[in-house]
Design a protein around this motif. Structure first.
Motif, PDB file in Angstrom:
ATOM      1  N   HIS A 148       0.831  -1.197   0.000  1.00 30.18           N
ATOM      2  CA  HIS A 148       0.000   0.000   0.000  1.00 30.18           C
ATOM      3  C   HIS A 148       0.874   1.259   0.000  1.00 30.18           C
ATOM      4  CE1 HIS A 148      -4.189  -1.419   0.527  1.00 30.18           C
ATOM      5  NE2 HIS A 148      -3.639  -2.461   1.123  1.00 30.18           N
ATOM      6  N   TYR A 152       0.450   4.364  -2.438  1.00 32.89           N
ATOM      7  CA  TYR A 152      -0.334   5.480  -1.913  1.00 32.89           C
ATOM      8  C   TYR A 152       0.396   6.447  -0.975  1.00 32.89           C
ATOM      9  CZ  TYR A 152      -4.129   2.645  -3.784  1.00 32.89           C
ATOM     10  OH  TYR A 152      -4.940   1.915  -4.615  1.00 32.89           O
ATOM     11  N   LEU A 173      -7.373  -3.761  -0.454  1.00 30.37           N
ATOM     12  CA  LEU A 173      -6.867  -2.999  -1.596  1.00 30.37           C
ATOM     13  C   LEU A 173      -7.962  -2.713  -2.626  1.00 30.37           C
ATOM     14  CD1 LEU A 173      -4.428  -1.784  -3.105  1.00 30.37           C
ATOM     15  CD2 LEU A 173      -3.997  -4.048  -4.061  1.00 30.37           C
ATOM     16  N   ASN A 205      -6.754   2.839   1.932  1.00 33.48           N
ATOM     17  CA  ASN A 205      -6.118   4.141   1.706  1.00 33.48           C
ATOM     18  C   ASN A 205      -6.941   5.044   0.794  1.00 33.48           C
ATOM     19  OD1 ASN A 205      -3.378   3.923   3.124  1.00 33.48           O
ATOM     20  ND2 ASN A 205      -3.572   1.994   2.015  1.00 33.48           N
TER      21      ASN A 205
END
Length: 237
Positions: A148, A152, A173, A205
């Motif tokens: 991640h 991000y 995700l 995220n």
């Protein structure tokens, strides 16, 4: 898409030798680039498989402008398949792969965490006696913080007025539906077309400034030309 939940798509192409081999343990060009099969019966299959994806140039992506490029990704790890047998004249499976993710620019290799991608797949040959083979899948992806972060995270030194610094978390995700069709033009040439739709609502995220949209899509087309075939063909894989 340049990465999951990106709002920029890129056109990529590749030409390379493609080998299909179906041995008792080593199999190439079937469900993934390559895999080693250790258990295979009517109900389950356990293998170690590979997968890969394209890179993305940050200077062509407004959200990542000024940030490092995203390199080619390779995945490797064990996969358990649970087979449901024949379903409406097709083959249905639950696939449970856990893979390590590596990135490379062909100058160095970096470990980018781990990915768990459970999905249900369905494949059927000669649908409606049309000569077309169909493959499809639906599933979700979960990744460790390290992967991640690769997609991000925004380091403070790379933050801008429209792209604040952000620290990524691990977890969900996204999810995806894929559909592919192939057709044998001749005994040696086969054409492929397929699509992919990803949905990322509720992802770990979603608050990242690099998370740009909840839905993305892609299209792929391709051809394979069988230059050589062995005299002995596989009968059971």
């Amino acid at each position: 898409p340049d990465y999951p939940a990106a709002d920029k798509n890129s056109l990529n192409g590749i030409v390379l030798p493609y080998v299909i081999y179906r041995g008792d343990i080593l199999r190439l060009g079937t469900d993934s680039i390559a895999k080693g099969v250790f258990i295979d019966n009517d109900y389950t299959e356990l293998n170690v498989s590979l997968a890969a994806s394209f890179n993305a140039n940050s200077h062509d992506n407004d959200a990542r402008l000024g940030m490092p490029d995203l390199d080619y990704l390779a995945e490797i790890g064990p996969q358990l398949k649970i087979k449901f047998g024949e379903l409406y004249d097709g083959k249905a499976e639950l696939q449970l792969p856990v893979r390590a993710v590596l990135s490379t620019d062909f100058g160095r290799v970096d470990h980018r965490g781990y990915l768990f991608n459970p999905k249900f797949s369905y494949a059927r040959k000669n649908i409606f006696n049309s000569g077309f083979n169909m493959s499809s899948s639906i599933g979700s992806s979960f990744a460790t913080k390290k992967l991640h972060t690769y997609f991000y995270r925004v380091e403070p030194s790379l933050a801008t007025s429209t792209r604040p610094a952000y620290e990524a978390d691990g977890g969900y995700l996204g999810s995806a539906i894929t559909l592919g069709l192939s057709y044998g033009i001749t005994d040696h040439v086969r054409a492929y077309v397929g699509g992919h739709v990803g949905y990322y609502g509720g992802a770990a995220n979603e608050d990242s400034p690099l998370f740009r949209q909840k839905v993305d899509s892609s299209l792929h087309v391709g051809f394979t030309w069988s230059i050589f075939q062995s005299d002995t063909h596989a009968t059971s894989h």
